[in-house]
Design a protein around this motif. Structure first.
Motif, PDB file in Angstrom:
ATOM      1  N   CYS A   1      29.936  32.243  40.856  1.00 27.88           N
ATOM      2  CA  CYS A   1      30.875  31.311  40.223  1.00 27.88           C
ATOM      3  C   CYS A   1      30.176  30.380  39.241  1.00 27.88           C
ATOM      4  CB  CYS A   1      31.659  30.531  41.274  1.00 27.88           C
ATOM      5  SG  CYS A   1      30.660  29.459  42.331  1.00 27.88           S
ATOM      6  N   LEU A   2      29.006  29.893  39.602  1.00 27.89           N
ATOM      7  CA  LEU A   2      28.254  29.031  38.696  1.00 27.89           C
ATOM      8  C   LEU A   2      27.708  29.838  37.524  1.00 27.89           C
ATOM      9  CD1 LEU A   2      27.086  26.316  37.965  1.00 27.89           C
ATOM     10  CD2 LEU A   2      25.185  26.773  39.545  1.00 27.89           C
ATOM     11  N   GLY A   3      27.314  31.077  37.768  1.00 24.97           N
ATOM     12  CA  GLY A   3      26.824  31.936  36.697  1.00 24.97           C
ATOM     13  C   GLY A   3      27.863  32.173  35.620  1.00 24.97           C
ATOM     14  N   LEU A   4      29.125  32.260  36.004  1.00 29.02           N
ATOM     15  CA  LEU A   4      30.205  32.389  35.023  1.00 29.02           C
ATOM     16  C   LEU A   4      30.248  31.159  34.124  1.00 29.02           C
ATOM     17  CD1 LEU A   4      32.868  33.522  33.807  1.00 29.02           C
ATOM     18  CD2 LEU A   4      34.044  32.394  35.717  1.00 29.02           C
ATOM     19  N   VAL A   5      30.238  29.979  34.713  1.00 30.95           N
ATOM     20  CA  VAL A   5      30.280  28.745  33.925  1.00 30.95           C
ATOM     21  C   VAL A   5      29.037  28.640  33.043  1.00 30.95           C
ATOM     22  CG1 VAL A   5      30.331  26.213  34.048  1.00 30.95           C
ATOM     23  CG2 VAL A   5      31.736  27.572  35.623  1.00 30.95           C
ATOM     24  N   ARG A   6      27.886  28.981  33.585  1.00 37.36           N
ATOM     25  CA  ARG A   6      26.646  28.950  32.806  1.00 37.36           C
ATOM     26  C   ARG A   6      26.720  29.901  31.617  1.00 37.36           C
ATOM     27  NH1 ARG A   6      22.707  30.956  36.728  1.00 37.36           N
ATOM     28  NH2 ARG A   6      21.260  30.857  34.974  1.00 37.36           N
TER      29      ARG A   6
ATOM     30  N   HIS B   1      32.095  25.722  44.983  1.00 41.06           N
ATOM     31  CA  HIS B   1      32.712  26.822  44.249  1.00 41.06           C
ATOM     32  C   HIS B   1      33.215  26.295  42.914  1.00 41.06           C
ATOM     33  CE1 HIS B   1      34.488  30.723  43.616  1.00 41.06           C
ATOM     34  NE2 HIS B   1      35.639  30.155  43.316  1.00 41.06           N
ATOM     35  N   ALA B   2      32.979  27.059  41.853  1.00 38.91           N
ATOM     36  CA  ALA B   2      33.385  26.664  40.502  1.00 38.91           C
ATOM     37  C   ALA B   2      34.339  27.697  39.925  1.00 38.91           C
ATOM     38  CB  ALA B   2      32.156  26.530  39.606  1.00 38.91           C
TER      39      ALA B   2
ATOM     40  N   GLY C   1      48.044  26.151  34.141  1.00 41.29           N
ATOM     41  CA  GLY C   1      48.326  25.278  35.274  1.00 41.29           C
ATOM     42  C   GLY C   1      48.362  25.960  36.626  1.00 41.29           C
ATOM     43  N   ALA C   2      48.485  27.268  36.637  1.00 47.80           N
ATOM     44  CA  ALA C   2      48.639  27.982  37.901  1.00 47.80           C
ATOM     45  C   ALA C   2      47.614  29.100  38.108  1.00 47.80           C
ATOM     46  CB  ALA C   2      50.048  28.574  37.980  1.00 47.80           C
ATOM     47  N   ARG C   3      46.634  29.235  37.214  1.00 48.71           N
ATOM     48  CA  ARG C   3      45.665  30.329  37.327  1.00 48.71           C
ATOM     49  C   ARG C   3      44.263  29.820  37.001  1.00 48.71           C
ATOM     50  NH1 ARG C   3      47.809  35.128  37.880  1.00 48.71           N
ATOM     51  NH2 ARG C   3      46.173  36.309  36.872  1.00 48.71           N
ATOM     52  N   MET C   4      43.266  30.565  37.487  1.00 49.00           N
ATOM     53  CA  MET C   4      41.876  30.217  37.218  1.00 49.00           C
ATOM     54  C   MET C   4      41.043  31.483  37.122  1.00 49.00           C
ATOM     55  SD  MET C   4      40.693  28.751  40.887  1.00 49.00           S
ATOM     56  CE  MET C   4      40.779  29.751  42.379  1.00 49.00           C
ATOM     57  N   ILE C   5      39.913  31.365  36.454  1.00 48.89           N
ATOM     58  CA  ILE C   5      38.961  32.458  36.305  1.00 48.89           C
ATOM     59  C   ILE C   5      37.744  32.071  37.125  1.00 48.89           C
ATOM     60  CG2 ILE C   5      37.571  33.803  34.677  1.00 48.89           C
ATOM     61  CD1 ILE C   5      39.693  32.804  32.512  1.00 48.89           C
ATOM     62  N   HIS C   6      37.333  32.960  38.041  1.00 42.60           N
ATOM     63  CA  HIS C   6      36.209  32.642  38.917  1.00 42.60           C
ATOM     64  C   HIS C   6      35.602  33.910  39.494  1.00 42.60           C
ATOM     65  CE1 HIS C   6      38.619  32.620  42.920  1.00 42.60           C
ATOM     66  NE2 HIS C   6      39.364  33.181  41.996  1.00 42.60           N
ATOM     67  N   ALA C   7      34.444  33.739  40.116  1.00 45.78           N
ATOM     68  CA  ALA C   7      33.767  34.842  40.801  1.00 45.78           C
ATOM     69  C   ALA C   7      33.554  34.412  42.247  1.00 45.78           C
ATOM     70  CB  ALA C   7      32.418  35.123  40.145  1.00 45.78           C
ATOM     71  N   TYR C   8      33.747  35.340  43.160  1.00 47.37           N
ATOM     72  CA  TYR C   8      33.460  34.992  44.548  1.00 47.37           C
ATOM     73  C   TYR C   8      32.891  36.191  45.279  1.00 47.37           C
ATOM     74  CZ  TYR C   8      38.236  36.736  45.265  1.00 47.37           C
ATOM     75  OH  TYR C   8      39.375  37.502  45.272  1.00 47.37           O
ATOM     76  N   ASP C   9      32.144  35.870  46.326  1.00 48.89           N
ATOM     77  CA  ASP C   9      31.391  36.857  47.093  1.00 48.89           C
ATOM     78  C   ASP C   9      32.272  38.025  47.526  1.00 48.89           C
ATOM     79  OD1 ASP C   9      29.295  38.042  48.412  1.00 48.89           O
ATOM     80  OD2 ASP C   9      29.241  36.621  50.066  1.00 48.89           O
ATOM     81  N   GLY C  10      31.767  39.220  47.319  1.00 50.03           N
ATOM     82  CA  GLY C  10      32.486  40.424  47.715  1.00 50.03           C
ATOM     83  C   GLY C  10      33.496  40.898  46.691  1.00 50.03           C
TER      84      GLY C  10
ATOM     85  N   LEU D   1      40.577  21.585  45.921  1.00 46.65           N
ATOM     86  CA  LEU D   1      40.119  21.110  44.614  1.00 46.65           C
ATOM     87  C   LEU D   1      39.551  19.697  44.758  1.00 46.65           C
ATOM     88  CD1 LEU D   1      39.863  21.474  41.573  1.00 46.65           C
ATOM     89  CD2 LEU D   1      42.272  20.830  41.374  1.00 46.65           C
ATOM     90  N   ALA D   2      38.291  19.527  44.338  1.00 46.72           N
ATOM     91  CA  ALA D   2      37.603  18.246  44.531  1.00 46.72           C
ATOM     92  C   ALA D   2      37.237  17.549  43.226  1.00 46.72           C
ATOM     93  CB  ALA D   2      36.340  18.476  45.366  1.00 46.72           C
ATOM     94  N   PHE D   3      36.910  18.305  42.176  1.00 43.76           N
ATOM     95  CA  PHE D   3      36.422  17.729  40.935  1.00 43.76           C
ATOM     96  C   PHE D   3      36.926  18.543  39.742  1.00 43.76           C
ATOM     97  CE2 PHE D   3      33.143  16.977  44.159  1.00 43.76           C
ATOM     98  CZ  PHE D   3      32.928  15.602  44.048  1.00 43.76           C
TER      99      PHE D   3
END
Length: 146
Positions: A35-40, A104-105, A111-120, A136-138
């Motif tokens: 997830c961080l690699g995507l943002v990077r 997790h990033a 407003g209702a969707r996100m792009i992310h990577a997660y384990d597996g 959602l924290a930040f």
């Protein structure tokens, strides 16, 4: 003079990572990313070289450290905002448990969707379902986004 960074450009770049396999600590489009690699990777393509070297991190780093390491790094490199103010193209950070640091990033795609990577899995565009919203924290914007 370079053109200002736009939310449309952020989303276009983030979507170009869709299908990249999940690989812990990786940040190579089409080859592997967490997830961080995507943002990077989006940062490198649109902003420039990464502003900080990535320290090593284990899959359980947040549980072991109990510090808001990810949020602290985001505050140094991105522009903090209230989570309610997040717009498409902004970076979201989530806690998997209320008493643990965010680890997790994702990039908000609407407003209702996100792009992310997660384990597996792979980098994907999915629903920002109630389960995610509760965690959602930040929220942060890329610097200079127009």
């Amino acid at each position: 003079m370079t053109a200002p960074l736009t939310r449309a450009a952020i989303l276009k770049e983030a979507r170009s990572w869709i299908g990249t396999p999940y690989l812990h600590r990786a940040s190579l489009k089409g080859q592997g990313a967490d997830c961080l690699g995507l943002v990077r990777g989006v940062w490198r393509e649109l902003v420039g070289p990464e502003p900080e070297a990535m320290p090593p991190y284990a899959p359980d780093w947040a549980e072991a450290g109990r510090r808001e390491t990810l949020a602290e790094a985001a505050r140094r490199c991105l522009v903090a905002m209230p989570v309610e103010a997040a717009q498409p193209g902004d970076v979201l950070l989530f806690r998997f448990r209320a008493h643990l640091p965010a680890k997790h990033a994702a990039i908000l795609s609407d407003g209702a969707r996100m792009i992310h990577a997660y384990d597996g899995a792979r980098v994907c565009e999915g629903h920002l379902a109630p389960w995610w919203r509760r965690r959602l924290a930040f929220a942060f914007a890329f610097p200079g986004v127009a």
